[in-house]
Write a protein that holds these residues in place. Structure first.
Motif, PDB file in Angstrom:
ATOM      1  N   LYS A  10     -53.642  21.553  16.161  1.00 16.93           N
ATOM      2  CA  LYS A  10     -54.474  22.099  16.486  1.00 16.93           C
ATOM      3  C   LYS A  10     -53.390  23.779  16.817  1.00 16.93           C
ATOM      4  O   LYS A  10     -53.825  24.975  17.183  1.00 16.93           O
ATOM      5  N   LEU A  11     -51.674  23.029  17.098  1.00 11.43           N
ATOM      6  CA  LEU A  11     -51.312  24.725  17.009  1.00 11.43           C
ATOM      7  C   LEU A  11     -51.027  25.626  15.927  1.00 11.43           C
ATOM      8  O   LEU A  11     -51.346  26.870  16.094  1.00 11.43           O
ATOM      9  N   PHE A  35     -47.223  27.963  25.782  1.00 17.31           N
ATOM     10  CA  PHE A  35     -47.114  26.562  25.433  1.00 17.31           C
ATOM     11  C   PHE A  35     -46.275  26.021  26.959  1.00 17.31           C
ATOM     12  O   PHE A  35     -45.637  26.921  26.703  1.00 17.31           O
ATOM     13  N   VAL A  36     -46.583  25.070  27.054  1.00 13.07           N
ATOM     14  CA  VAL A  36     -45.958  23.951  28.431  1.00 13.07           C
ATOM     15  C   VAL A  36     -44.935  22.694  27.457  1.00 13.07           C
ATOM     16  O   VAL A  36     -46.372  21.962  27.193  1.00 13.07           O
ATOM     17  N   THR A  37     -44.411  22.683  26.708  1.00 15.11           N
ATOM     18  CA  THR A  37     -43.742  21.578  26.232  1.00 15.11           C
ATOM     19  C   THR A  37     -43.222  20.348  27.408  1.00 15.11           C
ATOM     20  O   THR A  37     -42.854  20.347  27.959  1.00 15.11           O
ATOM     21  N   LYS A  38     -43.271  18.984  26.763  1.00 12.16           N
ATOM     22  CA  LYS A  38     -42.288  17.930  27.406  1.00 12.16           C
ATOM     23  C   LYS A  38     -43.350  17.398  28.048  1.00 12.16           C
ATOM     24  O   LYS A  38     -42.515  17.025  29.286  1.00 12.16           O
ATOM     25  N   LYS A  39     -44.315  17.079  27.911  1.00 13.49           N
ATOM     26  CA  LYS A  39     -45.386  16.862  29.542  1.00 13.49           C
ATOM     27  C   LYS A  39     -45.413  15.444  28.479  1.00 13.49           C
ATOM     28  O   LYS A  39     -45.714  14.907  29.870  1.00 13.49           O
ATOM     29  N   ASP A  40     -44.497  14.520  27.740  1.00  7.63           N
ATOM     30  CA  ASP A  40     -44.627  13.448  27.472  1.00  7.63           C
ATOM     31  C   ASP A  40     -43.738  12.325  28.645  1.00  7.63           C
ATOM     32  O   ASP A  40     -43.160  11.428  28.673  1.00  7.63           O
ATOM     33  N   ILE A  41     -42.395  13.664  29.191  1.00 11.25           N
ATOM     34  CA  ILE A  41     -41.546  12.792  29.827  1.00 11.25           C
ATOM     35  C   ILE A  41     -41.304  13.279  31.293  1.00 11.25           C
ATOM     36  O   ILE A  41     -39.994  13.954  31.747  1.00 11.25           O
ATOM     37  N   ILE A  42     -42.170  13.886  31.628  1.00 14.15           N
ATOM     38  CA  ILE A  42     -42.361  13.472  33.198  1.00 14.15           C
ATOM     39  C   ILE A  42     -42.763  12.688  33.848  1.00 14.15           C
ATOM     40  O   ILE A  42     -43.991  11.787  33.130  1.00 14.15           O
ATOM     41  N   SER A  43     -42.522  12.554  35.556  1.00 14.14           N
ATOM     42  CA  SER A  43     -42.997  12.082  35.787  1.00 14.14           C
ATOM     43  C   SER A  43     -44.433  12.617  36.141  1.00 14.14           C
ATOM     44  O   SER A  43     -45.298  12.888  36.216  1.00 14.14           O
ATOM     45  N   GLU A  44     -45.361  11.591  37.191  1.00 19.01           N
ATOM     46  CA  GLU A  44     -46.734  10.890  37.714  1.00 19.01           C
ATOM     47  C   GLU A  44     -46.514  12.340  38.536  1.00 19.01           C
ATOM     48  O   GLU A  44     -47.810  12.846  38.329  1.00 19.01           O
ATOM     49  N   SER A  45     -46.038  12.618  39.765  1.00 21.41           N
ATOM     50  CA  SER A  45     -45.761  13.692  39.830  1.00 21.41           C
ATOM     51  C   SER A  45     -45.602  15.117  39.533  1.00 21.41           C
ATOM     52  O   SER A  45     -46.297  16.184  40.101  1.00 21.41           O
ATOM     53  N   GLN A  46     -44.894  14.819  39.002  1.00 20.81           N
ATOM     54  CA  GLN A  46     -44.323  16.289  38.041  1.00 20.81           C
ATOM     55  C   GLN A  46     -45.580  16.894  37.141  1.00 20.81           C
ATOM     56  O   GLN A  46     -45.932  18.407  37.070  1.00 20.81           O
ATOM     57  N   ARG A  47     -46.379  15.925  36.615  1.00 22.61           N
ATOM     58  CA  ARG A  47     -46.902  16.220  35.930  1.00 22.61           C
ATOM     59  C   ARG A  47     -48.167  16.994  37.015  1.00 22.61           C
ATOM     60  O   ARG A  47     -49.069  18.119  36.549  1.00 22.61           O
ATOM     61  N   GLN A  48     -48.949  16.368  38.393  1.00 22.73           N
ATOM     62  CA  GLN A  48     -49.860  16.911  38.856  1.00 22.73           C
ATOM     63  C   GLN A  48     -49.488  18.752  38.876  1.00 22.73           C
ATOM     64  O   GLN A  48     -50.603  19.432  39.423  1.00 22.73           O
ATOM     65  N   PHE A  49     -47.932  18.147  39.242  1.00 23.04           N
ATOM     66  CA  PHE A  49     -47.475  20.135  39.403  1.00 23.04           C
ATOM     67  C   PHE A  49     -47.546  20.765  39.142  1.00 23.04           C
ATOM     68  O   PHE A  49     -48.344  21.892  38.430  1.00 23.04           O
ATOM     69  N   ILE A  50     -47.647  20.126  37.365  1.00 22.56           N
ATOM     70  CA  ILE A  50     -47.637  21.155  35.910  1.00 22.56           C
ATOM     71  C   ILE A  50     -49.336  21.124  36.093  1.00 22.56           C
ATOM     72  O   ILE A  50     -49.688  22.453  35.626  1.00 22.56           O
ATOM     73  N   GLU A 106     -54.869  31.405  27.577  1.00 23.59           N
ATOM     74  CA  GLU A 106     -54.815  30.042  27.127  1.00 23.59           C
ATOM     75  C   GLU A 106     -53.383  29.206  26.967  1.00 23.59           C
ATOM     76  O   GLU A 106     -52.789  30.408  26.885  1.00 23.59           O
ATOM     77  N   VAL A 107     -53.835  28.334  27.860  1.00 27.58           N
ATOM     78  CA  VAL A 107     -52.552  27.479  27.545  1.00 27.58           C
ATOM     79  C   VAL A 107     -52.942  26.015  27.073  1.00 27.58           C
ATOM     80  O   VAL A 107     -54.225  25.197  26.999  1.00 27.58           O
ATOM     81  N   GLU A 108     -51.422  25.589  26.632  1.00 24.78           N
ATOM     82  CA  GLU A 108     -51.891  24.238  25.995  1.00 24.78           C
ATOM     83  C   GLU A 108     -50.995  23.575  26.593  1.00 24.78           C
ATOM     84  O   GLU A 108     -49.221  24.213  26.075  1.00 24.78           O
ATOM     85  N   LEU A 109     -50.629  22.087  26.713  1.00 24.89           N
ATOM     86  CA  LEU A 109     -49.181  21.157  27.033  1.00 24.89           C
ATOM     87  C   LEU A 109     -49.141  20.350  25.838  1.00 24.89           C
ATOM     88  O   LEU A 109     -49.936  19.704  25.293  1.00 24.89           O
ATOM     89  N   LEU A 110     -48.265  20.585  25.656  1.00 26.59           N
ATOM     90  CA  LEU A 110     -47.681  19.620  24.282  1.00 26.59           C
ATOM     91  C   LEU A 110     -46.054  18.475  23.915  1.00 26.59           C
ATOM     92  O   LEU A 110     -45.571  19.259  25.850  1.00 26.59           O
ATOM     93  N   SER A 111     -46.066  17.682  23.693  1.00 27.32           N
ATOM     94  CA  SER A 111     -45.153  16.465  23.611  1.00 27.32           C
ATOM     95  C   SER A 111     -44.074  17.153  23.292  1.00 27.32           C
ATOM     96  O   SER A 111     -44.141  18.324  22.538  1.00 27.32           O
ATOM     97  N   SER A 112     -42.723  16.239  23.832  1.00 24.63           N
ATOM     98  CA  SER A 112     -41.270  16.806  22.994  1.00 24.63           C
ATOM     99  C   SER A 112     -41.422  16.108  21.581  1.00 24.63           C
ATOM    100  O   SER A 112     -40.330  17.106  20.931  1.00 24.63           O
TER     101      SER A 112
END
Length: 294
Positions: free
Chosen positions: A153-154, A110-125, A138-144
Motif C-alpha cells: 500500500k505504501l 502516516f501515523v506509525t507504531k499503531k501496534d504498540i499502543i493501548s486500547e485507550s490510546q488507539r481510540q484517541f488516535i 489521506e491518512v494511513e495508520l502503520l505498524s512499527s
C-alpha cells in the motif's frame, strides 16, 4: 546540450540524471551573479560534452520549492507522526500541514507504531484520524514493523511522485523507506529517550528511488516557523476554514474577533474541530507577533 533532473547536490557539484545516466556537473558562474541556486529536483539544461564533468546551463521554471530542505518540484509531502515514542502531537502535525499547504504541495499523513499502543490510546488516535479524513486528508495508520500488506500500500503512494518526508525525529521515517527499498540502507537511529526525540542522521539532500518514485532523503523541515506566511494567507492553509471563508460577513475576515464569521459559527456547531481552530488562532497570533522585516 541535454536535459535532465538534479538528483543530488553536494560540495558545489550537481548530479543530473538524464536518460537513465547520472552526470556530474558544476553550475555556471552566471548563476551566482543572477542569484540563482540550482536545487535538487530542478529540471535543467546541461552541457555534457566533457564525459567527466558537465555544466548546468539553465534551470527550468519550478512549480514549487522548499528552503529547508532545499528541494524543488515536489508532488507530495508525507508527514510521519508516531502514535507513541514520541507521543502523537496534533499541534506539531498541524504546523507541518500549514507549511506544506502554503507551498501548494499535497500532504499525506502516516501515523506509525499503531501496534504498540493501548486500547485507550488507539481510540484517541482513531478520533484524530477520522477528523483529518473528514477534512479531506489521506491518512494511513502503520505498524512499527511494516507487514507486506502495508508495504504494498505504501509503495503505491510513492509511485510516479516526487515526495518529501516530514516529521520529527524518531517517528520511523527512514525505517519504512528502508523496508520498501532495502538497497537504500538509510541510516536510522534509536530515539533519544532523555530528549524524547531522535538524533538527525541524514546530511545532504538526494532524490532516491522508492517504489516507482523519488523521495528526498533529507533531515526534513529543520525550521517550523511561519516566516514565509502572511496573516491573511493562513486560512488558505486550513482547507475546512478556507472553504467557509466566502460565507463570512466581512471580506478579509481573519476568523478571530470579527462578528458574523462563518468559521466561528461552524466551530460552535462542531462542524469544524475546536482543536484545529485553536491551532489556527495560535498560529495567527504567532504570525502577527513576529518582528517586521525591512
Amino acid at each position: 546540450m541535454a536535459e535532465g533532473r538534479i538528483i543530488k547536490a553536494i560540495s558545489g557539484f550537481y548530479y543530473v540524471k538524464s536518460d537513465g545516466e547520472v552526470h556530474q556537473c558544476r553550475g555556471r558562474g552566471v548563476f551566482r551573479k543572477k542569484n540563482i541556486t540550482p536545487l535538487v529536483g530542478d529540471f535543467v539544461v546541461f552541457d555534457k560534452n566533457n564525459p567527466d564533468e558537465g555544466y548546468v546551463m539553465e534551470v527550468k521554471p519550478r512549480k514549487n520549492e522548499l528552503i529547508r530542505p532545499p528541494v524543488a518540484n515536489i508532488d507530495q509531502a508525507i508527514i510521519v507522526s508516531s502514535a507513541t515514542m514520541p507521543d502523537f502531537n496534533p499541534l506539531l502535525l498541524d504546523r507541518f500541514l500549514v507549511l506544506i499547504e502554503s507551498k501548494g504541495i499535497k500532504p499525506i499523513i502516516f501515523v506509525t507504531k499503531k501496534d504498540i499502543i493501548s486500547e485507550s490510546q488507539r481510540q484517541f488516535i482513531d478520533g484524530y484520524v477520522r477528523e483529518y479524513q473528514q477534512i479531506g486528508y489521506e491518512v494511513e495508520l502503520l505498524s512499527s514493523k511494516e507487514n507486506l500488506n502495508e508495504l504494498s500500500k505504501l509503495e503505491s503512494y510513492f509511485s510516479n511522485n516526487v515526495s518529501v518526508i516530514a516529521g520529527q525525529s524518531g517517528v520511523g521515517k527512514s525505517s519504512f523507506l528502508n523496508a520498501i527499498n532495502p538497497l537504500l540502507q538509510l541510516k536510522t537511529d534509536d530515539i533519544s529517550k532523555s530528549l524524547g526525540r531522535g538524533k538527525h542522521t541524514t546530511r545532504h539532500v538526494e532524490l532516491v528511488e522508492v517504489g516507482d518514485g523519488l523521495v528526498a532523503d533529507t533531515p526534513g523541515f529543520s525550521t517550523l516557523d511561519f516566516n514565509e506566511i502572511e496573516a491573511n494567507e493562513l486560512d488558505e492553509c486550513f482547507p475546512e476554514i478556507n472553504e467557509l471563508k466566502p460565507y463570512c460577513k466581512f471580506r478579509g475576515c481573519m476568523h478571530n474577533k470579527e462578528p458574523k464569521c462563518a468559521v466561528k459559527q461552524a466551530v460552535e456547531k462542531d462542524e469544524i474541530s475546536n482543536k484545529r481552530y485553536e491551532h489556527y488562532i495560535s498560529f495567527l497570533n504567532e504570525i502577527n507577533s513576529r518582528k517586521p522585516r525591512y
